[in-house]
Design a protein around this motif. Structure first.
Motif, PDB file in Angstrom:
ATOM      1  N   ARG A 134       0.796  -1.230   0.000  1.00 31.82           N
ATOM      2  CA  ARG A 134       0.000   0.000   0.000  1.00 31.82           C
ATOM      3  C   ARG A 134       0.823   1.272   0.000  1.00 31.82           C
ATOM      4  O   ARG A 134       0.266   2.352  -0.075  1.00 31.82           O
ATOM      5  CB  ARG A 134      -0.918   0.017   1.235  1.00 31.82           C
ATOM      6  N   ASN A 135       2.136   1.154   0.137  1.00 30.23           N
ATOM      7  CA  ASN A 135       2.966   2.354   0.208  1.00 30.23           C
ATOM      8  C   ASN A 135       3.163   2.954  -1.176  1.00 30.23           C
ATOM      9  O   ASN A 135       3.362   2.241  -2.157  1.00 30.23           O
ATOM     10  CB  ASN A 135       4.323   2.030   0.835  1.00 30.23           C
ATOM     11  N   ALA A 136       3.134   4.284  -1.259  1.00 28.42           N
ATOM     12  CA  ALA A 136       3.306   4.953  -2.549  1.00 28.42           C
ATOM     13  C   ALA A 136       4.719   4.770  -3.083  1.00 28.42           C
ATOM     14  O   ALA A 136       4.931   4.625  -4.274  1.00 28.42           O
ATOM     15  CB  ALA A 136       2.974   6.434  -2.409  1.00 28.42           C
ATOM     16  N   MET A 137       5.705   4.763  -2.174  1.00 26.49           N
ATOM     17  CA  MET A 137       7.093   4.541  -2.588  1.00 26.49           C
ATOM     18  C   MET A 137       7.825   3.804  -1.472  1.00 26.49           C
ATOM     19  O   MET A 137       7.344   3.739  -0.334  1.00 26.49           O
ATOM     20  CB  MET A 137       7.790   5.865  -2.907  1.00 26.49           C
ATOM     21  N   LEU A 138       8.990   3.271  -1.801  1.00 30.15           N
ATOM     22  CA  LEU A 138       9.755   2.476  -0.844  1.00 30.15           C
ATOM     23  C   LEU A 138      11.126   3.102  -0.614  1.00 30.15           C
ATOM     24  O   LEU A 138      11.818   3.480  -1.565  1.00 30.15           O
ATOM     25  CB  LEU A 138       9.930   1.042  -1.366  1.00 30.15           C
ATOM     26  N   LEU A 139      11.489   3.219   0.659  1.00 35.95           N
ATOM     27  CA  LEU A 139      12.810   3.715   1.041  1.00 35.95           C
ATOM     28  C   LEU A 139      13.595   2.548   1.640  1.00 35.95           C
ATOM     29  O   LEU A 139      13.265   2.056   2.717  1.00 35.95           O
ATOM     30  CB  LEU A 139      12.681   4.859   2.062  1.00 35.95           C
ATOM     31  N   PHE A 140      14.607   2.095   0.914  1.00 34.19           N
ATOM     32  CA  PHE A 140      15.437   0.988   1.385  1.00 34.19           C
ATOM     33  C   PHE A 140      16.507   1.554   2.314  1.00 34.19           C
ATOM     34  O   PHE A 140      17.250   2.468   1.927  1.00 34.19           O
ATOM     35  CB  PHE A 140      16.093   0.272   0.206  1.00 34.19           C
ATOM     36  N   LEU A 141      16.593   1.002   3.514  1.00 34.05           N
ATOM     37  CA  LEU A 141      17.566   1.482   4.501  1.00 34.05           C
ATOM     38  C   LEU A 141      18.618   0.398   4.709  1.00 34.05           C
ATOM     39  O   LEU A 141      18.293  -0.721   5.129  1.00 34.05           O
ATOM     40  CB  LEU A 141      16.850   1.806   5.815  1.00 34.05           C
TER      41      LEU A 141
ATOM     42  N   ILE B 232      31.363   2.576  -5.888  1.00 29.75           N
ATOM     43  CA  ILE B 232      30.788   1.222  -5.972  1.00 29.75           C
ATOM     44  C   ILE B 232      29.271   1.295  -6.147  1.00 29.75           C
ATOM     45  O   ILE B 232      28.686   0.578  -6.969  1.00 29.75           O
ATOM     46  CB  ILE B 232      31.138   0.416  -4.697  1.00 29.75           C
ATOM     47  N   LEU B 233      28.606   2.189  -5.386  1.00 30.63           N
ATOM     48  CA  LEU B 233      27.141   2.277  -5.420  1.00 30.63           C
ATOM     49  C   LEU B 233      26.645   2.793  -6.772  1.00 30.63           C
ATOM     50  O   LEU B 233      25.558   2.409  -7.212  1.00 30.63           O
ATOM     51  CB  LEU B 233      26.646   3.188  -4.298  1.00 30.63           C
TER      52      LEU B 233
ATOM     53  N   ARG C 100      11.560   3.903  -5.911  1.00 27.35           N
ATOM     54  CA  ARG C 100      12.468   3.394  -4.880  1.00 27.35           C
ATOM     55  C   ARG C 100      13.602   4.378  -4.648  1.00 27.35           C
ATOM     56  O   ARG C 100      14.006   5.103  -5.544  1.00 27.35           O
ATOM     57  CB  ARG C 100      13.059   2.038  -5.302  1.00 27.35           C
ATOM     58  N   MET C 101      14.093   4.332  -3.422  1.00 21.13           N
ATOM     59  CA  MET C 101      15.253   5.144  -3.070  1.00 21.13           C
ATOM     60  C   MET C 101      16.028   4.397  -1.991  1.00 21.13           C
ATOM     61  O   MET C 101      15.440   3.663  -1.188  1.00 21.13           O
ATOM     62  CB  MET C 101      14.797   6.523  -2.566  1.00 21.13           C
ATOM     63  N   VAL C 102      17.340   4.559  -1.969  1.00 25.88           N
ATOM     64  CA  VAL C 102      18.187   3.883  -0.988  1.00 25.88           C
ATOM     65  C   VAL C 102      18.830   4.931  -0.085  1.00 25.88           C
ATOM     66  O   VAL C 102      19.373   5.925  -0.563  1.00 25.88           O
ATOM     67  CB  VAL C 102      19.274   3.030  -1.670  1.00 25.88           C
ATOM     68  N   ALA C 103      18.738   4.694   1.233  1.00 27.54           N
ATOM     69  CA  ALA C 103      19.412   5.557   2.209  1.00 27.54           C
ATOM     70  C   ALA C 103      20.452   4.717   2.941  1.00 27.54           C
ATOM     71  O   ALA C 103      20.119   3.650   3.479  1.00 27.54           O
ATOM     72  CB  ALA C 103      18.402   6.146   3.190  1.00 27.54           C
ATOM     73  N   ILE C 104      21.691   5.179   2.935  1.00 25.34           N
ATOM     74  CA  ILE C 104      22.765   4.492   3.652  1.00 25.34           C
ATOM     75  C   ILE C 104      22.796   5.062   5.067  1.00 25.34           C
ATOM     76  O   ILE C 104      23.229   6.194   5.287  1.00 25.34           O
ATOM     77  CB  ILE C 104      24.130   4.686   2.957  1.00 25.34           C
TER      78      ILE C 104
ATOM     79  N   VAL D 255      19.034   3.864  -9.428  1.00 23.37           N
ATOM     80  CA  VAL D 255      18.265   4.091  -8.206  1.00 23.37           C
ATOM     81  C   VAL D 255      18.916   5.212  -7.392  1.00 23.37           C
ATOM     82  O   VAL D 255      20.120   5.136  -7.087  1.00 23.37           O
ATOM     83  CB  VAL D 255      18.181   2.806  -7.354  1.00 23.37           C
ATOM     84  N   PRO D 256      18.174   6.270  -7.038  1.00 26.15           N
ATOM     85  CA  PRO D 256      18.781   7.351  -6.250  1.00 26.15           C
ATOM     86  C   PRO D 256      19.167   6.874  -4.853  1.00 26.15           C
ATOM     87  O   PRO D 256      18.482   6.037  -4.273  1.00 26.15           O
ATOM     88  CB  PRO D 256      17.663   8.405  -6.190  1.00 26.15           C
TER      89      PRO D 256
END
Length: 333
Positions: free
Chosen positions: A240-247, A299-300, A278-282, A307-308
């Motif tokens: 149901r989430n509009a977007m996903l933030l990968f941590l 590397i990323l 999608r977005m990735v946060a380190i 993917v931002p």
């Protein structure tokens, strides 16, 4: 809201009302010896209705009341008077609730709007009174229809959290800590895996009194799509989430590999999740010096492709405003 009060899966038993009997009354009054049939119809039985309520966030109310029974229709009476309808019973549910049949596991419908109503079990029809059955050859029928009996059914109510941003990551990646610093939510935070057992919601206050909702989803492990760990109990909330933030924490052995595993679990659970932004946060990036950060970026850029991504630290309060800006831009793109 405490973790124990977040209820997202319940089974309930519902019963609709019986229809009222039709009347077999024959009209009688002074100077009218044989007035003929005038029995009224029975009233319909009460419906069981599911209604969406935007002020609810959990199925907690169904933890203590799991049986719902609508009222029976009243019987018809003289002068063709129709009996009253049985009282409908309403089940108020939060938005994002899926209603399933226990026996067939079929999805009956979903509630996604405030005030949306769906009859989950209709009441029985009332029987027709004897005046309906009057014919030239039978002008005084002494029979009427009985009401139709109500129905019973066992249902599953399953809540899929409605949020703008879903936090996705392995256990102990820092999702709860990030939620606590971005919002006023107070999730349980500890230094061990599966500290979070239920989704936590928080409202992020943005510029110009605007806001968006972020959900901390319990940590994913490899094999979650097959039910390992907490399995489907939390993966459904991501739908149901509009977007996903990968941590992903900065001290991870291989950030690209972790991201690929997380993405694969979501794909295997529901391929449609691949269509979400999608977005990735380190996270925990305060432990990186400039040299390490530069090496990691190189590397990323290759492993994450288009993917931002960005570096943040919840504890050191680094990059959080930029994170809000990026999320807001993606949500409103």
């Amino acid at each position: 809201m405490t973790e124990g009060n977040f209820v997202d899966y319940v089974k309930v038993h519902v019963s609709s009302g019986n229809g009222g009997k039709g009347s077999t009354h024959l009209h009688r009054e002074k100077y009218v010896a044989k007035g003929g049939p005038d029995g009224g119809d029975g009233g319909r039985g009460g419906h069981v209705i599911v209604r969406g309520n935007k002020n609810l966030w959990t199925l907690l109310g169904f933890k203590f009341k799991r049986h719902f029974k609508a009222g029976h229709g009243e019987h018809g009476s003289k002068n063709r008077s129709t009996g009253g309808d049985g009282e409908d019973v309403y089940m108020e549910v939060p938005l994002g609730t899926v209603v399933k049949d226990v026996e067939t596991e079929e999805i009956l419908f979903e509630i996604t709007e405030d005030g949306q109503e769906r009859i989950v079990l209709a009441g029985g029809m009332g029987g027709r009174g004897n005046w309906h059955f009057k014919t030239p050859t039978n002008q005084t029928p002494r029979y009427a229809q009985p009401g139709i009996e109500g129905l019973e059914k066992d249902l599953i109510l399953e809540l899929k959290v409605l949020a703008d941003v879903g936090l996705v990551g392995f256990p102990n990646a820092g999702k709860s800590t990030l939620l606590s610093v971005l919002t006023s939510a107070k999730p349980k935070i500890a230094d061990y895996e599966f500290t979070t057992l239920k989704p936590n919601l928080g409202i992020v206050q943005y510029r110009d009194f605007q806001s968006f909702v972020i959900a901390d989803i319990p940590g994913i492990i490899e094999g979650a799509a097959e039910g390992k760990g907490l399995g489907h109990y939390f993966l459904r909330h991501i739908e149901r989430n509009a977007m996903l933030l990968f941590l992903i924490p900065a001290d991870s052995k291989d950030i690209g590999k972790e991201y690929a595993i997380l993405l694969d679990e979501l794909r295997r659970y529901n391929p449609e999740l691949m269509d979400k932004d999608r977005m990735v946060a380190i996270s925990k990036s305060d432990m990186l010096d400039n040299e390490l950060r530069t090496e990691m970026k190189a590397i990323l850029d290759v492993t994450l492709k288009s993917v931002p991504y960005m570096f943040i630290s919840s504890v050191a309060q680094q990059g959080l405003q930029e994170l809000k800006d990026r999320l807001w831009m993606l949500l409103n793109d």
